[in-house]
Design an enzyme around this catalytic site. Structure first.
Site, PDB file in Angstrom:
ATOM      1  CG  HIS A 265      -2.069   0.934   1.141  1.00 49.95           C
ATOM      2  ND1 HIS A 265      -2.232   1.838   0.120  1.00 49.95           N
ATOM      3  CD2 HIS A 265      -3.161   1.110   1.960  1.00 49.95           C
ATOM      4  CE1 HIS A 265      -3.344   2.529   0.300  1.00 49.95           C
ATOM      5  NE2 HIS A 265      -3.919   2.104   1.416  1.00 49.95           N
TER       6      HIS A 265
ATOM      7  CG  HIS B 245      -5.713   5.771  -0.802  1.00 49.66           C
ATOM      8  ND1 HIS B 245      -6.286   4.538  -0.835  1.00 49.66           N
ATOM      9  CD2 HIS B 245      -5.860   6.288  -2.057  1.00 49.66           C
ATOM     10  CE1 HIS B 245      -6.772   4.296  -2.052  1.00 49.66           C
ATOM     11  NE2 HIS B 245      -6.517   5.361  -2.805  1.00 49.66           N
TER      12      HIS B 245
ATOM     13  CE1 TYR C  39      -4.538   5.844   5.894  1.00 49.34           C
ATOM     14  CE2 TYR C  39      -4.922   4.715   3.812  1.00 49.34           C
ATOM     15  CZ  TYR C  39      -5.413   5.337   4.942  1.00 49.34           C
ATOM     16  OH  TYR C  39      -6.763   5.457   5.137  1.00 49.34           O
TER      17      TYR C  39
END
Length: 359
Positions: free
Chosen positions: A181, A184, A186
């Protein structure tokens, strides 16, 4: 044959169709105790329904590589063996339906330690299972969020190791595809963007320094992830800022580097790293970012963002804008979306014997 229902092979894994489910947090795990971060009955029912509905690949929601890497105390994690055992129930069922099980490995960075969205999503203190968020720089996401602790170089190296450990556990849990990931807002996205990364050491400043952490994570995960299994990377292709943010040009440049480091597919989203920005949403609004990566680099891509109709998804693939589509909200509304789309487009999809009357 419909392009949407053609199988797709990456390395040694064949996904039966191009209807994929992206990671979508359920915020439904226990926040503490021996089962903290482990999937339970809700997670099993949620993912099992989409597999029975014909979805080709299901990427399980953002799963934290460490307790402090959770977005909320109620997030899934994969930092211990109890969690691994609980995931096996899900991966086993998905495989029984012909669905490829994937998992997104994540660290929330400065956006960690928040309440569940339906309870307002506010930052949580220690009295409500919260903790001190970590980030590349001591900059809060917005006025509501606390100032995070800036990671030391030794702590950065430790987080890289956590991603590798999580990948080992994911394989043991039965997952066939892992996704890192990097989107977004993060932790990895925070390092990539000059909007959130103000470091002056080897992990900040220049483009080359800002991508260093992400590439170290990719290399560490690829080193323990089998050669025959695909590794994805999710990216926010733009911060949607006019100045001082991560851009589509950066994404194209980085995609080529990720491909050289062993990433097999880029899952292209946008936004999430800057508060208060205006995003021009609409049907397929993020598809052009995926299409540009696919055209300008050797990297395969999956497109996401308000893809809702079968003909719309088919056109994206037929036009060469993406290699697969990820349907989020639509699969929440309709777990059997793939089966319905197959009827509309003349494609074939797995249907459980128990549901043969629905064909």
């Amino acid at each position: 044959m419909s392009a949407l229902f053609e199988p797709y092979t990456l390395r040694e894994v064949t996904i039966p169709n191009r209807v994929w489910m992206p990671p979508m947090c359920q915020y439904s795990a226990a926040p503490e105790g021996p089962s903290a971060g482990a999937p339970g009955d809700w997670h099993f029912a949620h993912y099992a329904a989409r597999a029975a509905g014909g979805t080709g690949l299901i990427i399980v929601e953002a799963t934290a590589v460490s307790p402090e890497g959770r977005i909320s105390p109620y997030d899934l994690g994969i930092w211990n063996d109890t969690q691994v055992e609980a995931f096996r129930r899900i991966t086993g069922f998905l495989k029984s339906q012909g669905t490829v099980p994937g998992i997104q490995l994540a660290h929330a960075g400065r956006k960690a330690s928040t309440e569940r969205p339906w309870n307002g999503g506010a930052p949580l203190g220690a009295e409500a299972h919260g903790w001190q968020p970590l980030a590349p720089s001591a900059l809060s996401f917005d006025d509501r969020h606390p100032v995070p602790a800036e990671l030391t170089v030794d702590e950065i190296h430790a987080v890289v190791g956590r991603f590798a450990d999580a990948a080992r556990r994911a394989l043991d849990a039965g997952f066939e595809i892992a996704e890192i990931h990097g989107a977004h807002g993060y932790l990895i996205n925070e390092f990539l963007s000059p909007h959130s990364n103000r470091r002056t050491d080897a992990y900040g400043g220049s483009y080359e320094n800002r991508v260093r952490f992400a590439l170290e994570v990719v290399d560490a995960v690829r080193a323990v992830w089998p050669d025959g299994n695909p590794l994805f990377f999710r990216i926010s292709a733009t911060d949607w800022l006019e100045n001082g943010g991560w851009t589509a040009d950066d994404t194209v440049r980085f995609a080529a580097e990720l491909h050289a480091h062993g990433i097999d597919l880029l899952d292209v989203s946008t936004g999430g790293n800057a508060s208060g920005v205006s995003v021009p949403t609409g049907p397929g609004y993020q598809v052009p970012f995926a299409a540009r990566v696919r055209t300008e680099t050797p990297m395969p891509v999956a497109a996401v963002g308000l893809i809702t109709e079968a003909e719309q998804a088919e056109k994206i693939l037929a036009n060469g804008e993406a290699d697969a589509v990820l349907l989020g909200r639509e699969l929440l509304r309709d777990p059997a979306w793939a089966r319905r789309a197959a009827r509309e487009l003349g494609g074939a999809v797995h249907v459980p014997d128990q549901y043969h009357r629905s064909v």
